[in-house]
Design an enzyme around this catalytic site. Structure first.
Site, short mmCIF file in Angstrom:
data_model
loop_
_atom_site.label_atom_id
_atom_site.label_comp_id
_atom_site.label_asym_id
_atom_site.label_seq_id
_atom_site.Cartn_x
_atom_site.Cartn_y
_atom_site.Cartn_z
N LEU A 19 0.83 -1.20 0.00
CA LEU A 19 0.00 0.00 0.00
C LEU A 19 0.87 1.25 0.00
O LEU A 19 0.61 2.20 -0.75
CB LEU A 19 -0.94 0.00 1.21
CG LEU A 19 -1.89 1.20 1.31
CD1 LEU A 19 -2.81 1.27 0.09
CD2 LEU A 19 -2.72 1.13 2.59
N GLY A 432 16.88 17.59 13.44
CA GLY A 432 17.86 16.51 13.51
C GLY A 432 18.16 15.81 12.20
O GLY A 432 19.30 15.75 11.77
N SER A 433 17.13 15.27 11.55
CA SER A 433 17.39 14.49 10.34
C SER A 433 17.29 15.35 9.10
O SER A 433 16.55 16.33 9.05
CB SER A 433 16.39 13.33 10.24
OG SER A 433 15.07 13.82 10.21
N GLU A 484 21.92 12.53 10.44
CA GLU A 484 21.44 11.18 10.75
C GLU A 484 21.41 10.24 9.54
O GLU A 484 20.55 9.36 9.45
CB GLU A 484 20.06 11.25 11.42
CG GLU A 484 20.07 12.10 12.68
CD GLU A 484 18.72 12.17 13.39
OE1 GLU A 484 17.84 11.35 13.09
OE2 GLU A 484 18.57 13.06 14.25
N ARG A 515 3.38 6.29 5.80
CA ARG A 515 4.53 6.08 6.70
C ARG A 515 4.33 4.82 7.54
O ARG A 515 3.33 4.67 8.23
CB ARG A 515 4.75 7.28 7.60
CG ARG A 515 5.88 7.05 8.59
CD ARG A 515 6.47 8.35 9.13
NE ARG A 515 7.32 8.14 10.28
CZ ARG A 515 8.53 7.60 10.27
NH1 ARG A 515 9.05 7.17 9.13
NH2 ARG A 515 9.23 7.47 11.37
N TRP A 561 7.59 3.75 21.39
CA TRP A 561 7.67 3.39 19.98
C TRP A 561 8.31 2.02 19.75
O TRP A 561 8.67 1.68 18.64
CB TRP A 561 8.40 4.48 19.20
CG TRP A 561 7.60 5.76 19.15
CD1 TRP A 561 6.38 5.99 19.70
CD2 TRP A 561 7.97 6.97 18.50
NE1 TRP A 561 5.97 7.27 19.44
CE2 TRP A 561 6.92 7.90 18.71
CE3 TRP A 561 9.08 7.37 17.76
CZ2 TRP A 561 6.96 9.20 18.21
CZ3 TRP A 561 9.11 8.67 17.26
CH2 TRP A 561 8.06 9.57 17.48
N HIS A 641 12.69 17.63 22.05
CA HIS A 641 11.74 17.92 20.97
C HIS A 641 10.47 17.12 21.20
O HIS A 641 10.52 15.95 21.57
CB HIS A 641 12.33 17.55 19.61
CG HIS A 641 11.33 17.69 18.49
ND1 HIS A 641 10.84 18.91 18.10
CD2 HIS A 641 10.71 16.76 17.72
CE1 HIS A 641 9.96 18.73 17.12
NE2 HIS A 641 9.87 17.44 16.88
N HIS A 694 5.54 17.68 7.24
CA HIS A 694 4.79 16.56 6.67
C HIS A 694 4.16 16.92 5.34
O HIS A 694 3.62 16.06 4.65
CB HIS A 694 3.71 16.10 7.66
CG HIS A 694 4.28 15.66 8.98
ND1 HIS A 694 4.35 16.50 10.07
CD2 HIS A 694 4.86 14.51 9.36
CE1 HIS A 694 4.92 15.86 11.07
NE2 HIS A 694 5.24 14.66 10.67
N CYS A 726 9.60 19.40 12.70
CA CYS A 726 10.06 18.04 12.97
C CYS A 726 11.27 17.77 12.08
O CYS A 726 11.74 18.65 11.35
CB CYS A 726 8.92 17.05 12.68
SG CYS A 726 8.98 15.55 13.68
#
EC number: 2.1.1.14
Length: 753
Positions: A19, A432-433, A484, A515, A561, A641, A694, A726
């Site tokens: 999917l 960060g990323s 990262e 995601r 998580w 964060h 996003h 983010c």
């Protein structure tokens, strides 16, 4: 009274994430709408067949979603914000994706719907928006179409529908304020129409999900259930469905409803069986949610059998998963790298279906031999050396109050940090990323598969880190990150370097939209055998004179998580992780890293669903963070964060973290979240996210300046940072460069007054 079984829902994404791949191909213009719809049909047919083959009697239909099931319900009800509406009022799959991803029908950017966590899970939904005088009508027939599909395939089905009261509870009022509960009478006709259509198709039972009934709801919301269900009764049998907690506190409300059955999560409400049997109307069916839909552990079926057997024969009983199996990976049988001992402890969605079949058969026959055989590995796990580490348990027992206290208060630390870093007003940074390009993912994959040796892998990662530093310096950011490139996932990466975790090959679960995440599994006591992040942070810092942040994922987020152990408390796991990461903070500091970010985006989502249980959780959650961070010296700046949060009701705890800087998600809520910090008079520094990562939309300089000006009305400018909402992992470099350039320009403009 024969016992049958059912599931509340099944994973949608496909064993190989089919999917996700189909969605992203469609969004990129590489496939047609019909290609996408065909993948959906194939997945639904496969998943119904797999459940049936595993022994499930009554199959869920309507649990499939193209983005998330709350958004599907919004379209079903015709609840599409004006900015996403087609001119002719029609609704199609592109409408749905625009709501989720942020786009107007013209192709112009338009704010996506706000996204937040689904109760206390790691799944997200798009928050319904309500405006005064809103109209509702049946505009999206996905549920009915899928019922037709399943019936054509000859399946015995149970449509799944998010209930009207929970739907309203999950939403937010936009514009002029009013009581969203007042919309109940406006949406009920659509529900009546849907139920009538299902009845026409010969549907006997409808699963109507009202998980809000496990919450401590205001009385006016509890009072709304009776008139709502008075309006909905009579067309099909209704299985009122709750999950994630027990229902005893709200049983008076529930038992007054004109429904024919109740589903209860008996994993979280495990002591409720006798009370339920006593208080439910005698003609009601009880659906017993005995198999945990939210984890990967094999169930002790002998225990589950004992839990329910006394009421079998006294009323109609179904056995079921506690909640939708959406939150579990699909199939354990494809995991070829787990060793046999650990694999014997697990059950994924299909194996949980098998567990329900075994339970059904045993309850109908009275023969428990197969349950005993199935449960044997659970007994063995309790004594495994893979689970227990005496050194970890000893260190945990030795924690004192001093271990969770920084050297000095924030005011003293802030002075030391200003002297060390000499940052400008409105300092800019990222979370960060940086974009995980095909090249980066290929590098990691080749290394993992053994196609690339360690030296070449390290050379490749070092080059990507170097490029990230060059990009940030070129953009003019003030506090840098290494990007990262070496990390697949912010939790999985740490789990791979900590003892006590194991990993799956295909244990994917949906987080939101396309995601997916592959959570690690905590199988035993947690410790850190060696430094995890120090080498790459030190290398990145060697490339620049600007400060580079060390990047850690916090203990509560790693816990939330991951799939946690069930044999110890969540508090124990969090504090074990905190002690392991405390050593990482000390090592980063010793390596010259002066700013260390400990991400805790999951702090709020870990809250118990009932407010009366919050204090205990927040106490140990905050303590875990502080144990992690408190080893840092005064002039080491600790950042944290958080995202997808409502902060106002946990501000005391956020302040108690005592982070020097907190960066938060605020752009989708138009800086509304800062009200909490203003009212609380939050003492430390704050970086309100100025654009939504996003969405692929690039914010203008003016947009960012306006948001920052709004922030400065609530928080003194000298305590504000400038950053995205983010991490930028899922974005492409062109939009990342453009957005960050505008962000830096906005900060520079504000400095110049």
């Amino acid at each position: 009274m024969t016992v049958i079984n059912h599931t509340l829902g099944f994973p949608r994404v496909g064993l190989r994430r089919e999917l996700k791949k189909a969605q992203e191909s469609y969004w990129a213009g590489q496939s047609t709408r019909e290609d996408l719809l065909a993948v959906g049909r194939e997945l639904r047919a496969r998943h119904w067949d797999q459940q049936k083959q595993a022994g499930i009697d009554l199959l869920p239909v309507g649990d499939f979603a193209w983005y998330d099931h709350v958004l599907t319900t919004s379209l079903l009800l015709g609840n599409v914000p004006a900015r996403h509406q087609n001119k002719d009022g029609s609704v199609d799959i592109d409408t749905l994706f625009r709501l989720g991803r942020g786009r107007a029908p013209t192709g112009e950017p338009a704010a996506a719907a706000e996204m937040t966590k689904w109760f206390n899970t790691n799944y997200h939904y798009m928050v319904p928006e309500f405006v005064k005088g809103q109209q509702f009508k049946l505009t999206w027939t996905q549920l009915l179409d899928e019922v037709d599909e399943a019936l054509a395939l000859g399946h015995n089905i149970k449509p799944v529908l998010l209930g009207p009261v929970t739907y309203l509870w999950l939403g937010k009022v936009k514009g002029e304020q009013f009581d969203r509960l007042s919309l109940l009478n406006d949406i009920l006709p659509v529900y009546q129409q849907v139920l009538a259509e299902l009845a026409k198709r010969g549907v006997e039972w409808v699963q109507i999900d009202e998980p809000a009934l496990v919450l401590e709801l205001p009385q006016e919301w509890l009072d709304a259930f009776k008139p709502a269900y008075d309006a909905l009764t009579g067309q099909t049998k209704l299985l009122l469905t709750t999950y994630f907690e027990g229902v005893t506190p709200n049983l008076d409300t529930i038992t007054a409803l004109p429904v024919q059955g109740l589903h209860v999560d008996l994993v979280h409400g495990k002591d409720e069986v006798a009370e339920l049997n006593k208080r439910l109307p005698s003609d009601w069916l009880l659906s017993a949610g005995l198999v945990n839909g939210r984890n990967v552990w094999r169930a002790d079926l002998t225990e589950k059998y004992a839990q329910i057997k006394d009421i079998v024969g006294k009323r109609d009983v179904w056995v079921a998963s506690s909640c939708s199996l959406l939150h579990s990976p699909i199939d354990l049988s494809v995991e070829t790298r787990l060793d046999a001992e650990v694999k014997s402890w697990f059950a994924f969605a299909l194996q949980k279906c098998e567990e329900l079949a075994l339970l059904r058969d045993a309850l109908n026959s009275g023969d428990t031999a197969k349950l005993v055989e199935w449960s044997a590995p659970i007994q063995a796990r309790r004594h495994s050396t893979r689970v227990h580490n005496a050194a970890v348990e000893k260190r945990l027992a030795a924690i004192t109050a001093k271990d969770s206290q920084r050297e000095n208060a924030y005011e003293v630390r802030a002075e030391a940090q200003r002297a060390r870093f000499n940052l400008p007003a409105w300092p800019t940074t990222t979370i960060g990323s940086f974009p995980q390009t095909t090249e980066i993912r290929g590098l990691r994959l080749d290394f993992k598969k053994g196609n690339l040796d360690a030296n070449n892998y390290r050379t490749g990662i070092a080059e990507h880190i170097k490029q990230a530093i060059i990009e940030q310096e070129r953009l003019g950011l003030d506090v840098l990150v290494h990007g990262e490139a070496e990390r697949n996932d912010m939790v999985e990466y740490f789990g791979e370097h900590l003892d006590g975790f194991v990993f799956t090959q295909n244990g994917w679960v949906q987080s939101y939209g396309s995601r997916c995440v592959k959570p690690p599994v905590v199988i035993g006591d947690v410790s850190r055998p060696e430094a995890i992040t120090v080498e790459w942070a030190k290398y990145a810092q060697s490339l620049t004179d600007k400060p580079v942040k060390g990047m850690l994922t916090g203990p509560v987020t790693i816990l939330c998580w991951s799939f946690p152990r069930e044999d110890v408390t969540r508090e124990t796991i969090a504090k074990q992780i905190a002690l392991a990461l405390r050593d990482e903070v000390a090592d980063l500091e010793a390596a010259g890293i002066g700013i260390i970010q400990i991400d805790e985006p999951a702090l709020r989502e870990g809250l118990p669903l009932r407010r009366s249980d919050w204090d205990a959780y927040l106490q140990w959650g905050v303590e875990a963070f502080r144990i992690n961070a408190a080893v840092a010296k005064n002039d080491t700046q600790i950042h944290t964060h958080m995202c997808y949060c409502e902060f106002n009701d946990i501000m005391d705890s956020i302040a108690a973290l005592d982070a020097d800087v907190i960066t938060i998600e605020t752009s989708r809520s138009d800086m509304e979240l800062l009200e909490s910090f203003e009212e609380f008079d939050y003492p430390n520094e704050i970086g309100p996210g100025v654009y939504d990562i996003h969405s692929p939309n690039v914010p203008s300089v003016e947009w960012i300046e306006a948001l920052l000006a709004k922030a400065a009305q609530r928080i003194p400018a000298e305590r504000l940072w400038v950053n995205p909402d983010c991490g930028l992992k899922t974005r492409g470099w062109p939009e990342t460069r453009a957005a960050l350039a505008n962000m830096v320009k906005a900060a520079q403009n504000l400095r110049q007054g």
